[in-house]
Write an enzyme that holds these catalytic residues in place. Structure first.
Site, PDB file in Angstrom:
ATOM      1  N   LYS A 200      20.384  98.414 -17.861  1.00  0.00           N
ATOM      2  CA  LYS A 200      21.003  98.417 -19.188  1.00  0.00           C
ATOM      3  C   LYS A 200      22.280  99.236 -19.122  1.00  0.00           C
ATOM      4  CE  LYS A 200      20.185  99.647 -24.000  1.00  0.00           C
ATOM      5  NZ  LYS A 200      19.225 100.168 -24.969  1.00  0.00           N
ATOM      6  N   LYS A 253      20.877  93.723 -19.252  1.00  0.00           N
ATOM      7  CA  LYS A 253      21.447  93.782 -20.594  1.00  0.00           C
ATOM      8  C   LYS A 253      22.758  94.519 -20.583  1.00  0.00           C
ATOM      9  CE  LYS A 253      20.467  95.839 -25.002  1.00  0.00           C
ATOM     10  NZ  LYS A 253      19.608  96.657 -25.778  1.00  0.00           N
TER      11      LYS A 253
END
Ligand code: PBG
Length: 328
Positions: A200, A253
């Site tokens: 992330k 992400k």
């Protein structure tokens, strides 16, 4: 064989031929629908930065679950907006907070719907960071990794007790997958899966979400825990660590600026790899469509196809319902 023997256009001549040789297909079951449940509203509330997205009252949970199921979606992902916030994110552990209540209602309404919960305290802390703070040597507040793990483990248990099928830690603390696995197993939840937000990035594309989930950091940013957008080797290291700690599924992400990273993680692991088509990616398409600059339905399907083509098995996306309808 070069031209004129080889003519790639032959296979593009008709819609039927193109369909026959299409390499990447989308299905509603590939989509995971992110949802915001608020403890402080009693009617759906539009999110101004994300056209078409709502904050839902818990009383809408059963209806939303039936909606997800009737569109054939793969799963839903729940975020919570609690009544109260404090420095330690205590309301994240409330067994009757918006997420545990919504999970119960959704599982009651549609028992076989896969319900995933976001495990991170940023929606529950008054400072908006994804963990417990302490003073650093320089006298600045910083996120205390190991103290945060205890809260995350407890939060995961609260969600599992409510009936969540999959726990999705999104905080980027080191060691949280192992800590959460231990807590789940200790609590008798050996069957609960962990979908790790393994990779992330500290991304500008989360901007609209921070209004939707009311979790903008009140000082500083998240770059001491989320990854530097410049790094790809580090993504493989993060993915490997989470796999070794017992993650069942891995996530990258955001998606669109990181298609290379999705591909690299896909090649490293045999676990399912998901990608999060985040709020900023969604809102950019909505804004461009509203300005008359793009053909929205085509752009949406092109974006989702690109994420699958990069190697994602499933996509967390605010387009989930619209995209499922487009495939009907
Ligand atoms: C943290 C979390 C965030 C998102 C998902 N989980 C925000 C952040 O890290 O700042 C972003 C999702 C999106 O932008 O759609 N709980």
């Amino acid at each position: 064989m070069p031209f004129p023997t080889s003519r790639p256009r032959r296979l593009r001549a008709t819609a039927a031929l193109r369909r026959l040789v299409r390499e990447t297909l989308l299905a509603p079951g590939d989509f995971i629908w992110p949802l915001f449940f608020s403890a402080t509203i009693d009617a759906p509330q539009p999110v101004s930065t994300m056209p078409g997205v709502f904050q839902w009252p818990v009383s809408s949970a059963a209806k939303v679950a039936r909606d997800a199921a009737s569109h054939g979606l793969g799963a839903v992902l729940l975020f919570g907006l609690p009544k109260t916030k404090d420095a330690r994110g205590s309301s994240a552990l409330d067994p009757v907070g918006p997420v545990p209540r919504a999970v119960r209602e959704m599982k009651n309404a549609v028992p076989d719907l896969v319900v995933i919960t976001d495990v991170c305290v940023d929606e529950y802390t008054d400072h908006g960071h994804c963990g417990i703070l302490r003073e650093s040597a320089a006298g600045e507040p910083s996120v205390d990794n190991d103290a945060t793990l205890e809260v995350l483990a407890e939060m995961a248990l609260v969600h599992a007790r409510a009936g969540a099928d999959v726990i999705a830690p999104s905080d980027m603390m080191d060691g949280r997958v192992g800590r959460i696995r231990k807590a789940l197993d200790g609590g008798g939840f050996q069957e609960a899966c962990i979908l790790s937000y393994a990779v992330k990035y500290a991304s500008s594309f989360y901007g609209p979400f921070r209004e939707a989930a009311d979790c903008a950091p009140q000082f500083g940013d998240r770059s001491t825990y989320q990854m530097d957008p410049a790094n790809a080797r580090e993504a493989l290291r993060e993915a490997r660590l989470d796999e070794d700690e017992g993650a069942d599924m891995l996530m990258v992400k955001p998606a669109l600026s990181y298609l290379d990273v999705i591909r690299a993680v896909r090649e490293q692991t045999t676990l399912p790899v998901f990608a999060y088509n985040v709020s900023g990616e969604y809102s950019m398409l909505k804004a461009a469509a509203a300005a008359g600059m793009i053909d929205y339905p085509r752009a949406m399907m092109e974006v989702l196809t690109s994420i699958r083509r990069a190697g994602a098995d499933a996509i967390l996306t605010y387009h989930a319902i619209e995209a499922a309808e487009a495939l009907e």
